[in-house]
Scaffold this active site. Sequence first.
Site, mmCIF file in Angstrom:
data_model
loop_
_atom_site.group_PDB
_atom_site.id
_atom_site.type_symbol
_atom_site.label_atom_id
_atom_site.label_comp_id
_atom_site.label_asym_id
_atom_site.label_seq_id
_atom_site.Cartn_x
_atom_site.Cartn_y
_atom_site.Cartn_z
ATOM 1 N N LYS A 202 -1.162 50.195 16.119
ATOM 2 C CA LYS A 202 -1.824 49.670 14.928
ATOM 3 C C LYS A 202 -0.919 49.949 13.739
ATOM 4 C CE LYS A 202 -5.937 49.844 12.048
ATOM 5 N NZ LYS A 202 -7.281 50.363 11.845
ATOM 6 N N LYS A 254 -2.414 45.476 17.051
ATOM 7 C CA LYS A 254 -2.999 44.965 15.812
ATOM 8 C C LYS A 254 -2.051 45.207 14.651
ATOM 9 C CE LYS A 254 -6.861 46.104 12.813
ATOM 10 N NZ LYS A 254 -7.919 47.042 12.580
HETATM 11 C C1 PBG Z 1 -10.055 50.811 10.199
HETATM 12 C C2 PBG Z 1 -9.935 49.356 10.425
HETATM 13 C C3 PBG Z 1 -9.312 48.413 9.611
HETATM 14 C C4 PBG Z 1 -9.455 47.185 10.231
HETATM 15 C C5 PBG Z 1 -10.180 47.388 11.383
HETATM 16 N N1 PBG Z 1 -10.465 48.742 11.499
HETATM 17 C C6 PBG Z 1 -8.695 48.556 8.292
HETATM 18 C C7 PBG Z 1 -7.541 49.433 8.106
HETATM 19 O O1 PBG Z 1 -6.974 49.970 9.043
HETATM 20 O O2 PBG Z 1 -7.192 49.614 6.941
HETATM 21 C C8 PBG Z 1 -8.911 45.911 9.701
HETATM 22 C C9 PBG Z 1 -9.392 44.680 10.371
HETATM 23 C C10 PBG Z 1 -9.052 43.451 9.632
HETATM 24 O O3 PBG Z 1 -8.255 43.455 8.675
HETATM 25 O O4 PBG Z 1 -9.598 42.404 10.020
HETATM 26 N N2 PBG Z 1 -11.180 51.347 10.816
#
Ligand code: PBG
Length: 331
Positions: A202, A254
């Site tokens: 991520k 992701k």
């Molecule tokens: C954090 C989380 C995020 C997203 C999903 N889970 C935001 C981040 O990491 O700042 C982002 C998902 C998206 O942008 O559609 N729990």
Amino acid sequence: MSDRSLPIGAVRPRRLRQSAAMRRLTSETKLQPEDLIEVLFVKEGLEAPVELTSMPGVRQHTLDSLVEAAERAVEAGVGGIMLFGIPLEYDERGSQADDPNGILNVAVRRVKDAVGDRTVVMTDLCLDEFTSHGHCGVLDEHGDVDNDATLERYASIAVAQARAGSDVLGLSGMMDGQVGAVREALDEAGFTNTVIMAYTAKYASAFYGPFREAVDSQLSGDRRTYQQDPANAREALHELQLDLAEGADIVMVKPGLPYLDILKDVAEASPVPVWSYQISGEYAMLEFASAAGAIDRKPAVLESLLAFKRAGADAVMTYYATQAAEWLNEQ
Ligand code: PBG
């Protein structure tokens, strides 16, 4: 034979593109409703759903409208539903996340009651939606995210979500050791069948922008001490090894389209299913570009989802899941 034509016996790749039927028969990658996971937001205390300005067509749901959206997703045949909750009250440790009456835990009970085992119901397991500072973990006395103290919180949240009926926990916080800590806590509490989907790779991405509106994010600053550096590919495979060793059942890459190279690397190396997430900024780009008439929405969306599968994703989390499944059912 004129000078300009190919010689007799030449290889002609266009033969297999000559008709829709021939293309259908020879296509390598298929996109189906069950490949898609719908992402839904539910907010505590709402009287009516709220449309998000940065993600046209996506809403913060009430409990009732959430159940309706879940029913529509099941009707369309999506593979699963991922829930994110937005509480009314925040604190330093994100207490609402493991409170049985916290919005996400209430929501998953409601959705499971409604859809049962007709689809897979999943919950985001993270702290950022619940903390007053908006970080994915708890902070130490210097204001830094405290990895190991956060693991204790994740373990407790995992048990609360499993108890509420979540089939799959989406560990999105990027703390070291999170999969192992959650697996141990689940097993100790008797939830040996609860599936762990680990956000393995991520990245600290600018494309999360609209999501921050979707969850009323309290964050100032960034997540670069825990999410990965967009410059790095190799560490995704290191994260994969660690998550597998700790017991991840499914792994996730992701964001999506800007990271298809990483998705391909992980898909080639992983012995467990690999999912990817078409995130909020990707959704916003497709929506705003089609609203401006720059691209044709339906084929652009379906092409973007096909790209994930071609790169090796077994399933895709996307804000288009229900819509795309409905389109696929029409074809
Ligand atoms: C954090 C989380 C995020 C997203 C999903 N889970 C935001 C981040 O990491 O700042 C982002 C998902 C998206 O942008 O559609 N729990």
